[in-house]
Design an enzyme around this catalytic site. Structure first.
Site, PDB file in Angstrom:
ATOM      1  N   CYS A 172       0.854  -1.193   0.000  1.00 56.85           N
ATOM      2  CA  CYS A 172       0.000   0.000   0.000  1.00 56.85           C
ATOM      3  C   CYS A 172       0.885   1.236   0.000  1.00 56.85           C
ATOM      4  O   CYS A 172       1.718   1.423   0.901  1.00 56.85           O
ATOM      5  CB  CYS A 172      -0.912  -0.009   1.230  1.00 56.85           C
ATOM      6  SG  CYS A 172      -1.763   1.551   1.492  1.00 56.85           S
ATOM      7  N   ASP A 174      -0.886  16.414  -1.758  1.00 54.07           N
ATOM      8  CA  ASP A 174      -1.244  15.513  -2.850  1.00 54.07           C
ATOM      9  C   ASP A 174      -0.251  15.713  -4.001  1.00 54.07           C
ATOM     10  O   ASP A 174       0.113  16.848  -4.344  1.00 54.07           O
ATOM     11  CB  ASP A 174      -2.673  15.794  -3.329  1.00 54.07           C
ATOM     12  CG  ASP A 174      -3.219  14.674  -4.197  1.00 54.07           C
ATOM     13  OD1 ASP A 174      -4.151  13.985  -3.757  1.00 54.07           O
ATOM     14  OD2 ASP A 174      -2.699  14.487  -5.325  1.00 54.07           O
ATOM     15  N   HIS A 197      -3.603   1.017   8.518  1.00 57.06           N
ATOM     16  CA  HIS A 197      -4.218   0.728   7.224  1.00 57.06           C
ATOM     17  C   HIS A 197      -5.702   0.423   7.399  1.00 57.06           C
ATOM     18  O   HIS A 197      -6.064  -0.606   7.978  1.00 57.06           O
ATOM     19  CB  HIS A 197      -3.525  -0.439   6.522  1.00 57.06           C
ATOM     20  CG  HIS A 197      -4.067  -0.672   5.147  1.00 57.06           C
ATOM     21  ND1 HIS A 197      -3.540  -0.072   4.028  1.00 57.06           N
ATOM     22  CD2 HIS A 197      -5.123  -1.397   4.722  1.00 57.06           C
ATOM     23  CE1 HIS A 197      -4.251  -0.429   2.964  1.00 57.06           C
ATOM     24  NE2 HIS A 197      -5.218  -1.231   3.365  1.00 57.06           N
ATOM     25  N   GLY A 240     -14.904   6.936  -6.983  1.00 59.89           N
ATOM     26  CA  GLY A 240     -13.664   7.336  -7.662  1.00 59.89           C
ATOM     27  C   GLY A 240     -12.417   7.148  -6.818  1.00 59.89           C
ATOM     28  O   GLY A 240     -11.378   7.753  -7.097  1.00 59.89           O
ATOM     29  N   HIS A 282      -6.430   3.181   0.792  1.00 58.52           N
ATOM     30  CA  HIS A 282      -6.054   3.472   2.187  1.00 58.52           C
ATOM     31  C   HIS A 282      -6.799   4.756   2.499  1.00 58.52           C
ATOM     32  O   HIS A 282      -6.602   5.769   1.795  1.00 58.52           O
ATOM     33  CB  HIS A 282      -4.524   3.631   2.291  1.00 58.52           C
ATOM     34  CG  HIS A 282      -4.004   3.941   3.675  1.00 58.52           C
ATOM     35  ND1 HIS A 282      -2.966   3.235   4.267  1.00 58.52           N
ATOM     36  CD2 HIS A 282      -4.350   4.904   4.567  1.00 58.52           C
ATOM     37  CE1 HIS A 282      -2.714   3.743   5.462  1.00 58.52           C
ATOM     38  NE2 HIS A 282      -3.537   4.771   5.665  1.00 58.52           N
ATOM     39  N   HIS A 307      -8.347   8.156   3.133  1.00 55.11           N
ATOM     40  CA  HIS A 307      -7.715   9.480   3.102  1.00 55.11           C
ATOM     41  C   HIS A 307      -8.783  10.543   2.936  1.00 55.11           C
ATOM     42  O   HIS A 307      -9.767  10.349   2.223  1.00 55.11           O
ATOM     43  CB  HIS A 307      -6.665   9.586   1.999  1.00 55.11           C
ATOM     44  CG  HIS A 307      -7.135   9.150   0.639  1.00 55.11           C
ATOM     45  ND1 HIS A 307      -7.237   7.818   0.283  1.00 55.11           N
ATOM     46  CD2 HIS A 307      -7.542   9.859  -0.437  1.00 55.11           C
ATOM     47  CE1 HIS A 307      -7.671   7.735  -0.962  1.00 55.11           C
ATOM     48  NE2 HIS A 307      -7.887   8.961  -1.429  1.00 55.11           N
ATOM     49  N   HIS A 333      -9.334  14.312   1.627  1.00 56.93           N
ATOM     50  CA  HIS A 333      -8.755  15.412   0.845  1.00 56.93           C
ATOM     51  C   HIS A 333      -9.153  16.737   1.483  1.00 56.93           C
ATOM     52  O   HIS A 333     -10.338  16.963   1.769  1.00 56.93           O
ATOM     53  CB  HIS A 333      -9.331  15.422  -0.583  1.00 56.93           C
ATOM     54  CG  HIS A 333      -8.977  14.238  -1.434  1.00 56.93           C
ATOM     55  ND1 HIS A 333      -8.035  14.293  -2.441  1.00 56.93           N
ATOM     56  CD2 HIS A 333      -9.463  12.970  -1.450  1.00 56.93           C
ATOM     57  CE1 HIS A 333      -7.963  13.113  -3.050  1.00 56.93           C
ATOM     58  NE2 HIS A 333      -8.823  12.296  -2.472  1.00 56.93           N
TER      59      HIS A 333
HETATM   60  P1  AMP Z   1      -8.546   9.142  -4.441  1.00 51.37           P
HETATM   61  O1  AMP Z   1      -8.920   9.254  -5.885  1.00 51.37           O
HETATM   62  O2  AMP Z   1      -9.522   9.804  -3.518  1.00 51.37           O
HETATM   63  O3  AMP Z   1      -8.213   7.719  -4.043  1.00 51.37           O
HETATM   64  O4  AMP Z   1      -7.231  10.009  -4.259  1.00 51.37           O
HETATM   65  C1  AMP Z   1      -5.938   9.506  -4.220  1.00 51.37           C
HETATM   66  C2  AMP Z   1      -5.021  10.685  -4.257  1.00 51.37           C
HETATM   67  O5  AMP Z   1      -3.740  10.267  -3.887  1.00 51.37           O
HETATM   68  C3  AMP Z   1      -4.921  11.354  -5.633  1.00 51.37           C
HETATM   69  O6  AMP Z   1      -5.347  12.706  -5.550  1.00 51.37           O
HETATM   70  C4  AMP Z   1      -3.431  11.212  -5.962  1.00 51.37           C
HETATM   71  O7  AMP Z   1      -2.938  12.344  -6.634  1.00 51.37           O
HETATM   72  C5  AMP Z   1      -2.818  11.039  -4.582  1.00 51.37           C
HETATM   73  N1  AMP Z   1      -1.544  10.332  -4.550  1.00 51.37           N
HETATM   74  C6  AMP Z   1      -1.264   9.133  -5.100  1.00 51.37           C
HETATM   75  N2  AMP Z   1       0.015   8.795  -4.841  1.00 51.37           N
HETATM   76  C7  AMP Z   1       0.538   9.796  -4.109  1.00 51.37           C
HETATM   77  C8  AMP Z   1       1.828  10.042  -3.521  1.00 51.37           C
HETATM   78  N3  AMP Z   1       2.829   9.175  -3.661  1.00 51.37           N
HETATM   79  N4  AMP Z   1       2.004  11.175  -2.831  1.00 51.37           N
HETATM   80  C9  AMP Z   1       0.994  12.063  -2.695  1.00 51.37           C
HETATM   81  N5  AMP Z   1      -0.230  11.897  -3.202  1.00 51.37           N
HETATM   82  C10 AMP Z   1      -0.460  10.778  -3.902  1.00 51.37           C
HETATM   83 ZN    ZN Z   2      -2.266   1.323   3.675  1.00 51.83          ZN
END
Ligand code: AMP
Ligand code: ZN
Length: 125
Positions: free
Chosen positions: A13, A39, A55, A102, A107, A109, A111
């Site tokens: 992950c 992000d 996790h 979407g 994991h 999160h 925004h």
């Molecule tokens: P979601 O579509 O809500 O799952 O958002 C996942 C977010 O994680 C997206 O906005 C990606 O740009 C962000 N993301 C993916 N990998 C990384 C990373 N290594 N560092 C920072 N943000 C990330």
């Molecule tokens: Zn995780």
């Protein structure tokens, strides 16, 4: 401790790797249960992800025992918004969940998106 571990091992992950500092990342916030970082593909001048260190795959896997953690994630977002001076003009908090939501990273999160007037992608059907 309520522990919901998804099928995906935390080793694979990307956000667990960030928590474990296997992937270098500056944290804009950290406490015993939460970290936050920018992000990688920001959609606004401020775009931060607030994640639990543990996790948890998504909101679907949150348990009653996780309500303090979930509340603390929102309060961390509020604190960051104030620190980054976007509180007054406002911001968006977003939990994407599952395929229709979407969600790309499995994991949990939150925004925090702000710093500009935000385009509203959700429209009446
Ligand atoms: P979601 O579509 O809500 O799952 O958002 C996942 C977010 O994680 C997206 O906005 C990606 O740009 C962000 N993301 C993916 N990998 C990384 C990373 N290594 N560092 C920072 N943000 C990330
Ligand atoms: Zn995780």
């Amino acid at each position: 401790m309520s522990s919901v571990t998804c099928q995906m091992s935390s080793a694979s992950c990307i956000f667990c790797q960030i928590v474990k500092k296997e992937i270098p990342k500056d944290f804009v916030y950290e406490d015993s249960e939460i970290v936050a970082f920018e992000d990688i593909h920001p959609v606004a001048p401020v775009h931060i992800l607030i994640i639990p260190k543990r996790h948890i795959e998504s909101v679907n896997e949150l348990q009653k025992e996780d309500r303090e953690l979930a509340g603390n994630m929102i309060l961390a977002a509020k604190g960051l918004a104030r620190k980054l001076k976007i509180s007054q003009d406002g911001y968006k908090l977003l939990f994407r969940t599952g395929k229709h939501g979407g969600q790309e990273v499995e994991h949990l999160h939150l925004h925090l998106i702000g710093g500009a007037k935000l385009y509203e992608e959700i429209r009446p059907i």
